[in-house]
Design a protein around this motif. Sequence first.
Motif, PDB file in Angstrom:
ATOM      1  N   TYR A 370       0.811  -1.213   0.000  1.00 60.94           N
ATOM      2  CA  TYR A 370       0.000   0.000   0.000  1.00 60.94           C
ATOM      3  C   TYR A 370       0.847   1.268   0.000  1.00 60.94           C
ATOM      4  CZ  TYR A 370      -3.492  -3.450   1.153  1.00 60.94           C
ATOM      5  OH  TYR A 370      -4.320  -4.549   1.113  1.00 60.94           O
ATOM      6  N   ALA A 371       2.153   1.116  -0.096  1.00 65.02           N
ATOM      7  CA  ALA A 371       3.062   2.264  -0.012  1.00 65.02           C
ATOM      8  C   ALA A 371       2.832   3.224  -1.169  1.00 65.02           C
ATOM      9  CB  ALA A 371       4.510   1.780   0.000  1.00 65.02           C
ATOM     10  N   ALA A 372       2.856   4.511  -0.853  1.00 63.83           N
ATOM     11  CA  ALA A 372       2.620   5.533  -1.881  1.00 63.83           C
ATOM     12  C   ALA A 372       3.619   5.459  -3.030  1.00 63.83           C
ATOM     13  CB  ALA A 372       2.630   6.917  -1.235  1.00 63.83           C
ATOM     14  N   PRO A 373       4.919   5.219  -2.788  1.00 59.92           N
ATOM     15  CA  PRO A 373       5.860   5.158  -3.922  1.00 59.92           C
ATOM     16  C   PRO A 373       5.521   4.049  -4.921  1.00 59.92           C
ATOM     17  CG  PRO A 373       7.059   5.447  -1.873  1.00 59.92           C
ATOM     18  CD  PRO A 373       5.649   5.173  -1.500  1.00 59.92           C
ATOM     19  N   VAL A 374       4.973   2.933  -4.444  1.00 56.40           N
ATOM     20  CA  VAL A 374       4.611   1.835  -5.336  1.00 56.40           C
ATOM     21  C   VAL A 374       3.577   2.307  -6.364  1.00 56.40           C
ATOM     22  CG1 VAL A 374       3.466  -0.410  -5.454  1.00 56.40           C
ATOM     23  CG2 VAL A 374       5.157   0.048  -3.659  1.00 56.40           C
ATOM     24  N   HIS A 375       2.599   3.042  -5.899  1.00 56.53           N
ATOM     25  CA  HIS A 375       1.486   3.432  -6.771  1.00 56.53           C
ATOM     26  C   HIS A 375       1.780   4.707  -7.545  1.00 56.53           C
ATOM     27  CE1 HIS A 375      -0.891   0.173  -5.199  1.00 56.53           C
ATOM     28  NE2 HIS A 375      -0.412   0.473  -4.013  1.00 56.53           N
ATOM     29  N   ALA A 376       2.788   5.456  -7.105  1.00 56.62           N
ATOM     30  CA  ALA A 376       3.203   6.621  -7.888  1.00 56.62           C
ATOM     31  C   ALA A 376       3.874   6.190  -9.180  1.00 56.62           C
ATOM     32  CB  ALA A 376       4.140   7.500  -7.066  1.00 56.62           C
ATOM     33  N   LEU A 377       4.481   4.999  -9.169  1.00 51.99           N
ATOM     34  CA  LEU A 377       5.176   4.515 -10.352  1.00 51.99           C
ATOM     35  C   LEU A 377       4.223   3.940 -11.394  1.00 51.99           C
ATOM     36  CD1 LEU A 377       8.244   2.814  -8.624  1.00 51.99           C
ATOM     37  CD2 LEU A 377       8.202   4.981  -9.879  1.00 51.99           C
ATOM     38  N   ARG A 378       3.040   3.538 -10.983  1.00 46.84           N
ATOM     39  CA  ARG A 378       2.022   3.038 -11.904  1.00 46.84           C
ATOM     40  C   ARG A 378       0.758   3.853 -11.662  1.00 46.84           C
ATOM     41  NH1 ARG A 378       0.265  -2.064 -11.423  1.00 46.84           N
ATOM     42  NH2 ARG A 378       0.288  -2.601 -13.627  1.00 46.84           N
ATOM     43  N   PRO A 379       0.672   5.015 -12.252  1.00 46.94           N
ATOM     44  CA  PRO A 379      -0.325   6.011 -11.832  1.00 46.94           C
ATOM     45  C   PRO A 379      -1.746   5.744 -12.307  1.00 46.94           C
ATOM     46  CG  PRO A 379       0.948   6.869 -13.659  1.00 46.94           C
ATOM     47  CD  PRO A 379       1.535   5.530 -13.330  1.00 46.94           C
ATOM     48  N   TYR A 380      -2.300   4.610 -11.893  1.00 46.42           N
ATOM     49  CA  TYR A 380      -3.723   4.372 -12.105  1.00 46.42           C
ATOM     50  C   TYR A 380      -4.490   5.045 -10.968  1.00 46.42           C
ATOM     51  CZ  TYR A 380      -2.376   0.807 -15.515  1.00 46.42           C
ATOM     52  OH  TYR A 380      -1.857   0.163 -16.607  1.00 46.42           O
ATOM     53  N   PRO A 381      -5.431   5.920 -11.277  1.00 49.44           N
ATOM     54  CA  PRO A 381      -6.120   6.656 -10.207  1.00 49.44           C
ATOM     55  C   PRO A 381      -6.800   5.748  -9.187  1.00 49.44           C
ATOM     56  CG  PRO A 381      -6.596   7.632 -12.345  1.00 49.44           C
ATOM     57  CD  PRO A 381      -5.874   6.356 -12.618  1.00 49.44           C
ATOM     58  N   GLY A 382      -7.471   4.704  -9.661  1.00 51.57           N
ATOM     59  CA  GLY A 382      -8.198   3.839  -8.737  1.00 51.57           C
ATOM     60  C   GLY A 382      -7.284   3.107  -7.786  1.00 51.57           C
ATOM     61  N   ALA A 383      -6.181   2.558  -8.291  1.00 50.96           N
ATOM     62  CA  ALA A 383      -5.248   1.826  -7.434  1.00 50.96           C
ATOM     63  C   ALA A 383      -4.636   2.741  -6.388  1.00 50.96           C
ATOM     64  CB  ALA A 383      -4.165   1.176  -8.285  1.00 50.96           C
ATOM     65  N   ALA A 384      -4.227   3.943  -6.808  1.00 50.04           N
ATOM     66  CA  ALA A 384      -3.654   4.890  -5.852  1.00 50.04           C
ATOM     67  C   ALA A 384      -4.680   5.269  -4.785  1.00 50.04           C
ATOM     68  CB  ALA A 384      -3.159   6.129  -6.588  1.00 50.04           C
ATOM     69  N   ARG A 385      -5.930   5.428  -5.201  1.00 50.69           N
ATOM     70  CA  ARG A 385      -6.973   5.776  -4.227  1.00 50.69           C
ATOM     71  C   ARG A 385      -7.216   4.634  -3.257  1.00 50.69           C
ATOM     72  NH1 ARG A 385     -13.345   6.528  -5.760  1.00 50.69           N
ATOM     73  NH2 ARG A 385     -14.130   6.605  -3.614  1.00 50.69           N
ATOM     74  N   ALA A 386      -7.298   3.403  -3.749  1.00 50.93           N
ATOM     75  CA  ALA A 386      -7.543   2.257  -2.874  1.00 50.93           C
ATOM     76  C   ALA A 386      -6.433   2.112  -1.841  1.00 50.93           C
ATOM     77  CB  ALA A 386      -7.666   0.980  -3.707  1.00 50.93           C
ATOM     78  N   ALA A 387      -5.184   2.218  -2.284  1.00 49.05           N
ATOM     79  CA  ALA A 387      -4.056   2.108  -1.348  1.00 49.05           C
ATOM     80  C   ALA A 387      -4.075   3.244  -0.340  1.00 49.05           C
ATOM     81  CB  ALA A 387      -2.740   2.095  -2.124  1.00 49.05           C
ATOM     82  N   GLY A 388      -4.344   4.450  -0.829  1.00 51.27           N
ATOM     83  CA  GLY A 388      -4.370   5.601   0.074  1.00 51.27           C
ATOM     84  C   GLY A 388      -5.463   5.517   1.117  1.00 51.27           C
ATOM     85  N   GLU A 389      -6.639   4.987   0.740  1.00 51.66           N
ATOM     86  CA  GLU A 389      -7.733   4.859   1.697  1.00 51.66           C
ATOM     87  C   GLU A 389      -7.401   3.849   2.799  1.00 51.66           C
ATOM     88  OE1 GLU A 389     -11.099   6.511   1.843  1.00 51.66           O
ATOM     89  OE2 GLU A 389      -9.458   7.744   1.110  1.00 51.66           O
TER      90      GLU A 389
END
Length: 625
Positions: A370-389
């Motif tokens: 769920y780390a933010a750097p992981v999802h910053a590298l693959r910038p799908y909005p939904g995935a970043a939102r799910a991890a952030g929530e």
Amino acid sequence: MDPTAPGPAPPPPAPEATRVVLNGTSLTVGELIALADGAAVPAVAPEARERAVRSWRTAQRLAAAGRLYGRGTGVGAHRAVTVDADDETAHGLRLLRSHAGGAGALLPARQIRAMLAIRVNQLLAGGSGIQPAFVDALIEALRLGVHPAVNEYGGIGTGDLTALAQTGLTLIGERPWLDSEVTTRRRREPGAHPDGADALLDGRSTAGLYDWLDNRRAGDRGTDPDGRPAAGAVGGGRGGPGAGSRTRPDLGVQVGEHPRVVDGPASRADDGRSGAPSRRSGGGGPATGPARGAEGRRGAPAPTSAGVPSDRLPAPVTLRPGDALALLSSNALALAQAALGRHALDVLLRATHAVAALSLAAVSGSPEAYAAPVHALRPYPGAARAAGEVRRLLGLPDRPSGPGRRIQDPYGFRAFPQVHGCALDAAERLREVVEVEINCPSENPLVAPDGTGAYHHGGFFAAPLGLALEAANLALLQTAQLSTARLTALGDPGLTGLTPFLAAGPASSSGTMILEYTAHSALAEVRACAAPASTGHAVLSRGLEEAASFAGQAARQTLRATDAYATVLACELVTAVRALRMHPARPRTAVLTVADAALPDGVDDRPLTQDVRAAAELLPTLAEL
């Protein structure tokens, strides 16, 4: 009567009611849901009504200059058949009657109210050429809490012809209005099913309506050899509820009830005399004269009803040339069901963040996925939102310092952002498509906004809507499968460090074992609903219409899938909360505090139906955390 004149003044709204201004361009799904639920009252922007007036006048001028499809011609395979100018109104009435051939169970009031709101907003977009009196009548129906009887089957994603024909016959006084206030009130009661009592009406619910229609037809004295109404009247009377309901105590509502049938006032013609259209199934024009009593009809008397005062009903509209097809040219019902399905989907997907977070905490899962750097590298909005929530709900840092208890967790935890993110993105795409469709004209022919012409086109073909729904259904299946995977993991002592199936007492105790079966039973329904409806095929009207989007079927699949997914998610929630109650170190989070307070206590072997019900009722609350 001038059809361009403003409609009757609305009754004063309830003090708590929100006002939604319909202008044909900016209606949102949220506003639509408020109108469908009776939590808001509609109003019409003056400039939008004037746009509808201009469209109507333009259509009149264009029709006088040349033929328009469906007005000066037949429809479908009859597109080349000419309709005489003096037969255009009767042609429109025949069109409504012949297309009002829906079948199956009556649809819930909530769906029909959403359909009415969509259709009137589309008419205000100004492409239909319909007389503005229909706008006024649709608005009045929403304000007064009445709706037409609409059957489930009839649309194939190229226009909801049967549903809107049934609506049109109701608007002109040929079919009864149903009272939606009872079901609206039930929806607001604590613990009521989200779709309300009327969502559970089965096929028997049509019996009261059909009895009413049979008695109305029995009072019709027929037509003369030219198809005009004979002297005499269409039968009056009030329809009403039939007997024989059964109780769903788990939902606190009655099902199998016949709807309340409300008989409206006679249609008023331009000269002020009554002009209710004939109730015969065949052609003919409006009939005038006093109503015959029940004693003068064939068969049993008309069913009785508690009734509604006539000032609580929209005034019937006098049908004019061109109105019929203009009203029919829309996917308003499919859009209504899609909007309601999207709303339910949105609530459940937001609640899933909370449930998945509890499950992750219960297995001491790794925060690295769920780390933010992981999802910053693959910038799908939904995935970043799910991890952030999940990080937010559990108070996790954006950059975790270590993997946690295990280097890698099962996919239900490790791949949650990627899978659930697709569902979030699909739901957002569905919202965008719905809001485009409910805010633009789709009528065929389309009256040009500048008044220069009318365009015959295929904008009513609901391919964008159908495909957006199917993407959402498929994405929901993926996230539902991960929910059942996490549920299984919660019963594994190797992952939780707790007893198998979170049982207490003797080693043979079953604990939450059965919830896996219940969840997978519901998951099977989600899976069935994910089968794309658009793979179907239809060749209709002598080969002229050789394809269909089946968007309405996809929308109904979304409604069923979200209902089943709520059960899947509730099973996971019950299990996750039990695991955390047994956990040696409970996390201090608001989501656990809320869930712990709401769900039943106890870890002994006992029926868990009440636990699952309580968990399902809690999901909207968790969605707001």
